[in-house]
Design a protein around this motif. Structure first.
Motif, short mmCIF file in Angstrom:
data_model
loop_
_atom_site.label_atom_id
_atom_site.label_comp_id
_atom_site.label_asym_id
_atom_site.label_seq_id
_atom_site.Cartn_x
_atom_site.Cartn_y
_atom_site.Cartn_z
N THR A 260 -34.66 -24.71 -0.88
CA THR A 260 -34.33 -24.25 -0.04
C THR A 260 -32.85 -23.19 -0.54
O THR A 260 -32.93 -22.64 0.18
CB THR A 260 -33.51 -25.02 1.24
OG1 THR A 260 -32.69 -25.86 0.53
CG2 THR A 260 -34.42 -26.21 2.15
N THR A 261 -32.98 -23.05 -1.65
CA THR A 261 -32.00 -21.71 -2.16
C THR A 261 -32.51 -21.52 -3.57
O THR A 261 -32.83 -22.09 -4.18
CB THR A 261 -30.86 -22.86 -2.34
OG1 THR A 261 -29.93 -23.23 -1.29
CG2 THR A 261 -29.32 -21.69 -2.52
N VAL A 262 -32.29 -20.67 -3.52
CA VAL A 262 -32.82 -19.36 -4.37
C VAL A 262 -31.23 -18.76 -5.30
O VAL A 262 -30.81 -18.17 -4.60
CB VAL A 262 -33.78 -17.79 -4.27
CG1 VAL A 262 -33.84 -17.54 -5.78
CG2 VAL A 262 -34.42 -18.75 -4.00
N TYR A 263 -31.05 -18.42 -6.41
CA TYR A 263 -30.32 -18.19 -6.76
C TYR A 263 -30.25 -17.14 -8.07
O TYR A 263 -31.76 -17.10 -8.60
CB TYR A 263 -29.16 -19.61 -7.62
CG TYR A 263 -28.65 -20.26 -6.72
CD1 TYR A 263 -29.75 -21.22 -7.72
CD2 TYR A 263 -27.72 -20.56 -6.49
CE1 TYR A 263 -28.99 -22.23 -6.87
CE2 TYR A 263 -27.30 -22.23 -5.27
CZ TYR A 263 -28.30 -22.66 -5.75
OH TYR A 263 -28.01 -23.72 -4.98
N LEU A 264 -29.13 -16.25 -8.14
CA LEU A 264 -29.39 -14.69 -9.71
C LEU A 264 -28.50 -14.83 -9.76
O LEU A 264 -27.30 -14.38 -9.26
CB LEU A 264 -30.05 -13.44 -8.12
CG LEU A 264 -29.82 -12.69 -9.25
CD1 LEU A 264 -30.95 -12.66 -9.94
CD2 LEU A 264 -30.40 -11.21 -8.74
N GLN A 265 -28.40 -15.71 -11.46
CA GLN A 265 -27.02 -15.27 -12.26
C GLN A 265 -26.99 -14.43 -12.36
O GLN A 265 -28.37 -14.26 -13.55
CB GLN A 265 -27.80 -16.56 -12.78
CG GLN A 265 -26.21 -16.53 -13.57
CD GLN A 265 -25.28 -16.81 -13.50
OE1 GLN A 265 -24.74 -18.06 -12.65
NE2 GLN A 265 -23.47 -16.26 -13.92
N MET A 266 -26.18 -13.54 -12.54
CA MET A 266 -25.40 -12.12 -13.12
C MET A 266 -24.81 -11.60 -13.82
O MET A 266 -23.66 -12.81 -13.72
CB MET A 266 -25.91 -11.03 -11.94
CG MET A 266 -26.48 -11.49 -10.76
SD MET A 266 -26.10 -10.15 -9.92
CE MET A 266 -24.77 -10.43 -8.77
N ASN A 267 -25.06 -11.91 -15.95
CA ASN A 267 -24.29 -12.06 -16.46
C ASN A 267 -23.79 -10.30 -16.87
O ASN A 267 -24.84 -9.66 -16.43
CB ASN A 267 -24.85 -13.52 -17.54
CG ASN A 267 -24.48 -14.95 -17.16
OD1 ASN A 267 -23.78 -15.14 -16.05
ND2 ASN A 267 -25.73 -15.21 -17.49
#
Length: 129
Positions: free
Chosen positions: A77-84
């Motif tokens: 139900t949740t999509v993440y975008l990890q940005m480094n």
């Protein structure tokens, strides 16, 4: 009501990290493709990354590979975008989008106009130099 809600944006210094979230309301991502887009002032909206809810395959813009990671939670139900290692040129409004099929992940870098079925309202990411 079926909707997508982004969160996690903010102001960060160059070299820092942020994790964006895209929460679904009223549905799960099992049979959806979910993509992240971004739009900087004066520029066209561009596809950043995509994930297939069906099999978890991930896709990235070539220029962002190694810095950005897309993922989902166990409930889908949740999509993440990890940005480094963020850069000032990453400054933009970030949007998530959904398609109840498999086409979005093939088209998100170009001809997504007639594929996206649902947009979130976006979250601002600002990277200072």
């Amino acid at each position: 009501e079926v909707q997508l809600v982004e969160s996690g944006g903010g102001l960060v210094q160059a070299g820092g990290s942020l994790r964006l979230s895209c929460a679904a309301s009223g549905f799960t991502f099992d049979d959806y493709a979910i993509a992240w887009f971004r739009q900087a002032p004066g520029k066209e909206r561009e596809g950043v990354s995509c994930i297939s809810g069906k099999d978890g395959t991930t896709y990235y813009a070539d220029s962002l590979k190694g810095r950005f990671t897309i993922s989902t939670d166990n409930t889908k139900t949740t999509v993440y975008l990890q940005m480094n290692s963020l850069k000032p040129e990453d400054t933009a409004v970030y949007y998530c989008a959904a398609e109840s099929g498999v086409s979005l992940c093939q088209k998100y870098r170009g001809s997504w106009f007639d594929v996206v079925e649902l947009w979130g309202r976006g979250t601002q990411v600002t990277v200072s130099s």
